[in-house]
Scaffold this motif. Structure first.
Motif, mmCIF file in Angstrom:
data_model
loop_
_atom_site.group_PDB
_atom_site.id
_atom_site.type_symbol
_atom_site.label_atom_id
_atom_site.label_comp_id
_atom_site.label_asym_id
_atom_site.label_seq_id
_atom_site.Cartn_x
_atom_site.Cartn_y
_atom_site.Cartn_z
ATOM 1 N N ILE A 84 0.835 -1.204 0.000
ATOM 2 C CA ILE A 84 0.000 0.000 0.000
ATOM 3 C C ILE A 84 0.869 1.254 0.000
ATOM 4 C CG2 ILE A 84 -1.676 1.316 1.340
ATOM 5 C CD1 ILE A 84 -2.856 -1.332 2.291
ATOM 6 N N LYS A 85 1.932 1.256 0.802
ATOM 7 C CA LYS A 85 2.828 2.417 0.832
ATOM 8 C C LYS A 85 3.453 2.676 -0.531
ATOM 9 C CE LYS A 85 4.334 2.441 5.692
ATOM 10 N NZ LYS A 85 5.484 2.217 6.607
ATOM 11 N N ASP A 86 3.864 1.604 -1.208
ATOM 12 C CA ASP A 86 4.532 1.727 -2.514
ATOM 13 C C ASP A 86 3.538 1.839 -3.669
ATOM 14 O OD1 ASP A 86 6.838 1.485 -1.084
ATOM 15 O OD2 ASP A 86 7.204 -0.618 -1.612
ATOM 16 N N ARG A 87 2.238 1.822 -3.355
ATOM 17 C CA ARG A 87 1.180 1.926 -4.372
ATOM 18 C C ARG A 87 1.319 0.841 -5.433
ATOM 19 N NH1 ARG A 87 0.362 8.450 -5.352
ATOM 20 N NH2 ARG A 87 0.344 9.037 -3.145
ATOM 21 N N LEU A 142 -4.379 3.389 9.954
ATOM 22 C CA LEU A 142 -3.926 4.777 9.822
ATOM 23 C C LEU A 142 -3.325 5.025 8.444
ATOM 24 C CD1 LEU A 142 -2.253 5.301 13.331
ATOM 25 C CD2 LEU A 142 -4.456 6.209 12.548
ATOM 26 N N LEU A 143 -2.591 4.039 7.935
ATOM 27 C CA LEU A 143 -1.976 4.175 6.607
ATOM 28 C C LEU A 143 -3.050 4.279 5.528
ATOM 29 C CD1 LEU A 143 0.453 4.084 4.664
ATOM 30 C CD2 LEU A 143 0.287 1.574 4.760
ATOM 31 N N ILE A 144 -4.084 3.459 5.639
ATOM 32 C CA ILE A 144 -5.161 3.481 4.660
ATOM 33 C C ILE A 144 -5.894 4.814 4.671
ATOM 34 C CG2 ILE A 144 -7.401 2.464 4.066
ATOM 35 C CD1 ILE A 144 -6.298 -0.223 5.007
ATOM 36 N N GLU A 145 -6.157 5.327 5.856
ATOM 37 C CA GLU A 145 -6.838 6.610 5.967
ATOM 38 C C GLU A 145 -5.984 7.737 5.387
ATOM 39 O OE1 GLU A 145 -7.637 7.018 10.108
ATOM 40 O OE2 GLU A 145 -9.352 5.638 10.098
ATOM 41 N N LYS A 146 -4.684 7.653 5.594
ATOM 42 C CA LYS A 146 -3.768 8.695 5.120
ATOM 43 C C LYS A 146 -3.662 8.710 3.602
ATOM 44 C CE LYS A 146 1.001 10.319 5.699
ATOM 45 N NZ LYS A 146 2.305 10.047 6.357
ATOM 46 N N ASP A 151 -4.541 7.725 -3.427
ATOM 47 C CA ASP A 151 -4.211 6.419 -4.017
ATOM 48 C C ASP A 151 -4.663 6.396 -5.478
ATOM 49 O OD1 ASP A 151 -3.720 3.826 -4.656
ATOM 50 O OD2 ASP A 151 -4.724 2.962 -2.910
ATOM 51 N N LYS A 152 -3.724 6.504 -6.363
ATOM 52 C CA LYS A 152 -4.063 6.585 -7.783
ATOM 53 C C LYS A 152 -4.568 5.256 -8.347
ATOM 54 C CE LYS A 152 -0.671 10.208 -8.704
ATOM 55 N NZ LYS A 152 0.512 10.589 -9.499
ATOM 56 N N ASP A 153 -4.265 4.162 -7.649
ATOM 57 C CA ASP A 153 -4.717 2.865 -8.134
ATOM 58 C C ASP A 153 -6.220 2.692 -7.959
ATOM 59 O OD1 ASP A 153 -2.274 2.013 -8.968
ATOM 60 O OD2 ASP A 153 -1.752 1.084 -7.053
#
Length: 337
Positions: A84-87, A142-146, A151-153
């Motif tokens: 998720i961080k690296d998209r 928290l990462l998902i909310e941020k 998120d371009k995907d």
């Protein structure tokens, strides 16, 4: 039968360390899980059963999602949080080559992985104790909310989103439509269901029961052993947290051949039950396909009939897969003997 409860470690709910010899063992076990699909499926099913979680394989792109491949694709990229961080959600989904384009890949990946594999990843990939899983879960939330707004995907259409399209045709319950989402051209069906129809549909579904569900696959001797020991261990440690189910594998390995025969016999009896139920189920599915073909010949909407036909054929495919899994289970028990 040697099932010494001392092989299970009862730990406090806030425990934060594994036994000294667990790390190396879990590292080897992860490699075995990646290489061996049968081992993966058996351990994942037992993990969900031990955790009292419902085990249901998600459907993506009209087909059952290969959770083993999904686990390998995600962990080979460093785990769900790093993906998720690296998209790289779309990259993971595209690796499956679905015939249907998945326009909301990030949402689909998160939903399926969080439900079926995230806790499994925490234990077998990161080799971390389950007592610390809540921290991992909180960090991911928290990462998902941020990243939700950037998120371009993800091209997820939320309830209430207004889109425009073209009506290509009409059938009894709605319309055949085509629309455009981003750069993707999509075709589908727009249903119009009245409140009365909804109530009738819900009532019909509840009265139908489980008649259209595939029968449960044959359980292996190991499955019966896990179920029996799980009940015993939970009863002996009421009110306390029991360590992860990895110790059950050690207990099974330490059983003598004579002790295992009891569970092999249970597996063989369950195989007879499964073969009888699967024949009945296949007959039912074939009858449904015949009814759909007859309805099509009589002038029923071709689009609606094709959709139902594909659903029945998919169930038949699942049945064949379950039959193969059952045969593999019998072979496994015979080899173990």
């Amino acid at each position: 039968m040697s099932t010494d409860s001392s092989q299970f470690e009862v730990v406090p709910a806030n425990a934060s360390a594994l036994d000294n010899d667990v790390s190396s063992h879990m590292s080897m076990l992860y490699q075995d899980i990646v290489r061996n699909p049968e081992l993966f499926w058996e351990m994942l099913r037992d993990f969900h059963e031990f955790s009292d979680k419902k085990f249901k394989i998600p459907i993506v792109g009209g087909k059952s999602l290969d959770l083993h491949r999904l686990f390998n694709e995600v962990t080979s990229r460093g785990g769900l949080e790093k993906v998720i961080k690296d998209r790289r959600c779309k990259e993971v989904i595209d690796a499956f080559n679905f015939k249907t384009t998945i326009t909301n890949s990030a949402f689909v990946l998160r939903k399926c992985y969080l439900k079926m594999l995230f806790e499994f990843e925490h234990l077998y990939y990161f080799q971390a104790p389950l007592s610390t899983f809540w921290e991992k879960e909180k960090a991911l939330k928290l990462l998902i909310e941020k990243s939700a707004n950037r998120d371009k995907d993800s091209q997820e259409l939320k309830p209430g989103t207004v889109i425009t399209g073209i009506i290509d045709g009409k059938f009894e319950s709605g319309y055949l439509i085509s629309t455009k989402v981003g750069s993707e051209k999509l075709k589908g069906m727009l249903y119009h269901i009245s409140p009365e129809t909804k109530r009738g549909k819900k009532k019909a579904k509840s009265s139908q029961g489980d008649s259209h569900k595939p029968p449960k696959r044959q359980r292996t001797g190991y499955n019966f052993f896990v179920a029996e020991q799980s009940v015993r261990i939970k009863a002996e440690n009421a009110g306390q947290k029991v360590s992860s189910p990895k110790n059950l594998g050690n207990m099974w390995t330490n059983l003598s051949e004579s002790d295992r025969k009891v569970y092999y016999e249970k597996s063989r009896e369950d195989g007879k039950r499964y073969k009888m139920e699967i024949l009945q189920y296949r007959s039912l599915m074939e009858s449904r396909v015949a009814e759909i073909v007859a309805a099509t010949d009589a002038g029923t909407s071709a689009s609606a009939a094709e959709t139902a036909d594909e659903a029945s054929q998919e169930n038949l495919a699942k049945t064949d897969a379950c039959t193969s899994a059952s045969s593999a289970a019998e072979t496994e028990d015979e080899v173990s003997q």
